[in-house]
Design an enzyme around this catalytic site. Structure first.
Site, PDB file in Angstrom:
ATOM      1  N   TYR A  16      -2.691 -10.096 -10.380  1.00 36.55           N
ATOM      2  CA  TYR A  16      -3.046 -10.353 -11.722  1.00 36.55           C
ATOM      3  C   TYR A  16      -2.666  -8.967 -12.487  1.00 36.55           C
ATOM      4  O   TYR A  16      -2.369  -9.202 -13.722  1.00 36.55           O
ATOM      5  CB  TYR A  16      -4.374 -10.972 -11.800  1.00 36.55           C
ATOM      6  CG  TYR A  16      -4.537 -12.461 -11.708  1.00 36.55           C
ATOM      7  CD1 TYR A  16      -3.892 -13.178 -12.579  1.00 36.55           C
ATOM      8  CD2 TYR A  16      -4.768 -13.155 -10.528  1.00 36.55           C
ATOM      9  CE1 TYR A  16      -3.634 -14.547 -12.397  1.00 36.55           C
ATOM     10  CE2 TYR A  16      -4.518 -14.300 -10.135  1.00 36.55           C
ATOM     11  CZ  TYR A  16      -4.159 -15.274 -11.250  1.00 36.55           C
ATOM     12  OH  TYR A  16      -3.953 -16.569 -11.014  1.00 36.55           O
ATOM     13  N   VAL A  35      -1.771 -17.072 -21.267  1.00 30.94           N
ATOM     14  CA  VAL A  35      -2.707 -15.959 -21.063  1.00 30.94           C
ATOM     15  C   VAL A  35      -2.231 -14.480 -21.237  1.00 30.94           C
ATOM     16  O   VAL A  35      -2.720 -13.462 -20.989  1.00 30.94           O
ATOM     17  CB  VAL A  35      -3.205 -15.878 -19.275  1.00 30.94           C
ATOM     18  CG1 VAL A  35      -3.836 -17.366 -18.930  1.00 30.94           C
ATOM     19  CG2 VAL A  35      -1.853 -15.682 -18.629  1.00 30.94           C
ATOM     20  N   HIS A  69      -6.674 -21.221 -21.131  1.00 33.55           N
ATOM     21  CA  HIS A  69      -6.651 -20.810 -19.991  1.00 33.55           C
ATOM     22  C   HIS A  69      -7.299 -19.478 -19.856  1.00 33.55           C
ATOM     23  O   HIS A  69      -6.860 -18.704 -18.542  1.00 33.55           O
ATOM     24  CB  HIS A  69      -5.077 -20.944 -19.293  1.00 33.55           C
ATOM     25  CG  HIS A  69      -4.835 -22.401 -19.264  1.00 33.55           C
ATOM     26  ND1 HIS A  69      -3.396 -22.985 -18.906  1.00 33.55           N
ATOM     27  CD2 HIS A  69      -5.415 -23.567 -19.328  1.00 33.55           C
ATOM     28  CE1 HIS A  69      -3.412 -24.222 -18.639  1.00 33.55           C
ATOM     29  NE2 HIS A  69      -4.679 -24.770 -19.174  1.00 33.55           N
ATOM     30  N   CYS A  94     -22.473  -8.671 -12.766  1.00 34.43           N
ATOM     31  CA  CYS A  94     -23.668  -8.871 -13.962  1.00 34.43           C
ATOM     32  C   CYS A  94     -22.956  -9.955 -14.810  1.00 34.43           C
ATOM     33  O   CYS A  94     -23.548 -10.163 -15.746  1.00 34.43           O
ATOM     34  CB  CYS A  94     -23.467  -7.354 -14.403  1.00 34.43           C
ATOM     35  SG  CYS A  94     -22.095  -6.608 -15.260  1.00 34.43           S
ATOM     36  N   CYS A 148     -16.876  -2.807 -11.658  1.00 33.49           N
ATOM     37  CA  CYS A 148     -17.575  -2.519 -12.996  1.00 33.49           C
ATOM     38  C   CYS A 148     -18.249  -1.438 -13.159  1.00 33.49           C
ATOM     39  O   CYS A 148     -18.561  -0.712 -12.393  1.00 33.49           O
ATOM     40  CB  CYS A 148     -18.577  -4.079 -13.014  1.00 33.49           C
ATOM     41  SG  CYS A 148     -19.670  -4.094 -14.378  1.00 33.49           S
ATOM     42  N   GLY A 168       6.522 -25.843 -26.717  1.00 30.06           N
ATOM     43  CA  GLY A 168       6.835 -24.809 -25.594  1.00 30.06           C
ATOM     44  C   GLY A 168       5.996 -25.416 -24.501  1.00 30.06           C
ATOM     45  O   GLY A 168       5.769 -24.425 -23.759  1.00 30.06           O
ATOM     46  N   THR A 169       5.433 -26.520 -24.255  1.00 30.31           N
ATOM     47  CA  THR A 169       4.667 -26.794 -23.176  1.00 30.31           C
ATOM     48  C   THR A 169       5.256 -28.114 -22.685  1.00 30.31           C
ATOM     49  O   THR A 169       5.622 -29.017 -23.501  1.00 30.31           O
ATOM     50  CB  THR A 169       3.058 -27.083 -23.778  1.00 30.31           C
ATOM     51  OG1 THR A 169       2.338 -27.740 -22.910  1.00 30.31           O
ATOM     52  CG2 THR A 169       2.761 -27.869 -25.133  1.00 30.31           C
ATOM     53  N   SER A 170       5.196 -28.218 -21.386  1.00 31.07           N
ATOM     54  CA  SER A 170       5.548 -29.191 -20.592  1.00 31.07           C
ATOM     55  C   SER A 170       4.550 -30.299 -20.746  1.00 31.07           C
ATOM     56  O   SER A 170       5.256 -31.569 -20.428  1.00 31.07           O
ATOM     57  CB  SER A 170       5.529 -29.020 -19.068  1.00 31.07           C
ATOM     58  OG  SER A 170       4.428 -28.471 -18.725  1.00 31.07           O
ATOM     59  N   ALA A 192      11.657 -22.529 -29.611  1.00 33.98           N
ATOM     60  CA  ALA A 192      10.642 -22.472 -30.658  1.00 33.98           C
ATOM     61  C   ALA A 192      10.987 -21.192 -31.715  1.00 33.98           C
ATOM     62  O   ALA A 192      10.560 -21.316 -32.888  1.00 33.98           O
ATOM     63  CB  ALA A 192       9.386 -22.284 -30.270  1.00 33.98           C
TER      64      ALA A 192
HETATM   65 ZN   LIG Z   1     -20.973  -5.726 -13.449  1.00 34.71          ZN
END
Ligand SMILES: [Zn+2]
Length: 244
Positions: free
Chosen positions: A57, A97, A113, A124, A142, A182-184, A226
């Protein structure tokens, strides 16, 4: 749209693709090609291998940060400003996203999403915006409690954020024009929004490069990029009572 009091727009991956953002699967190249999406995008995968999942990610976060909004994003930002300043409503919902709508200036944006740029502490629960360079350690931790951070995206096996889907459904039911861009239109409940708008009497249009399951049931199906169609649509509104 000239007479509309409330326009609701939902965007998907096609809008981001025009900025060069690869889809989830297209991003799985090089050393990522040997994985299955289920090894990277589920709560179970994160529990089993938080280092791998957060590396993936963060890799995608960096890819998105390197791309820029395109004329589709910019036109939607302009439309939102025009409608809002005319006393009308313009609700922007996205399945993306990548934060490109916000970087183009759109505000608010309903992120169905989640976002690659908000990370949440599994200890936390604190969410922090992460817009800087790549993390130094995986999983990142964190600052407040030392717990593992996870990306603020919706994984397979997870529910959409309640507040976002509630706001999206409310806007779909209240608008007089609904644009699906632009979405399927294959993933529920997002795919159901255009149907909900239609049932409540809204005029509906789809802008997409390909036919989708909703192409036959919308009032207008505009086929193409688009980034080309939206600026032309805005241009055609220049004689409307709203100050385009
Ligand atoms: Zn935390």
């Amino acid at each position: 749209m000239r007479d509309a009091h409330h326009v609701t727009v939902m965007t998907g991956a096609g809008v981001s693709a025009e900025s060069g953002i690869p889809t989830f699967r297209d991003a799985m190249e090089g050393l990522w090609a040997r994985f299955d999406p289920m090894q990277l995008a589920t709560p179970e995968a994160f529990a089993a291998n938080p280092e791998l999942v957060t590396r993936w990610y963060d890799h995608r976060r960096m890819m998105c940060a390197a791309c820029d909004p395109n004329p589709a994003h910019e036109t939607l930002t302009h439309m939102q400003r025009v409608f809002t300043s005319s006393g009308c409503r313009f609700t922007l919902i996205t399945q993306n996203v990548d934060r490109l709508h916000q970087r183009a200036g759109s505000d608010p944006v309903i992120e169905l999403h989640g976002s690659l740029f908000m990370w949440r502490c599994t200890g936390c629960g604190r969410s922090t915006e992460q817009t800087g360079v790549a993390f130094e350690t995986y999983p990142p931790t964190c600052e407040a409690c030392g717990g593992c951070l996870r990306p603020g995206v919706v994984w397979f096996h997870e529910m959409l954020p309640e507040e976002a889907i509630g706001a999206a459904q409310q806007a779909a039911g209240a608008c007089d024009v609904f644009l699906s861009i632009g979405t399927s239109s294959m993933v529920y409940p997002a795919a159901g929004l255009v149907g909900a708008a239609h049932t409540r009497g809204a005029r509906t249009a789809e802008i997409n490069r390909d036919e989708t399951p909703i192409s036959g049931s919308v009032d207008w199906h505009l086929r193409g990029a688009a980034g080309r169609i939206l600026p032309a649509l805005a241009e055609s509104l220049s004689d409307s009572p709203k100050d385009f």
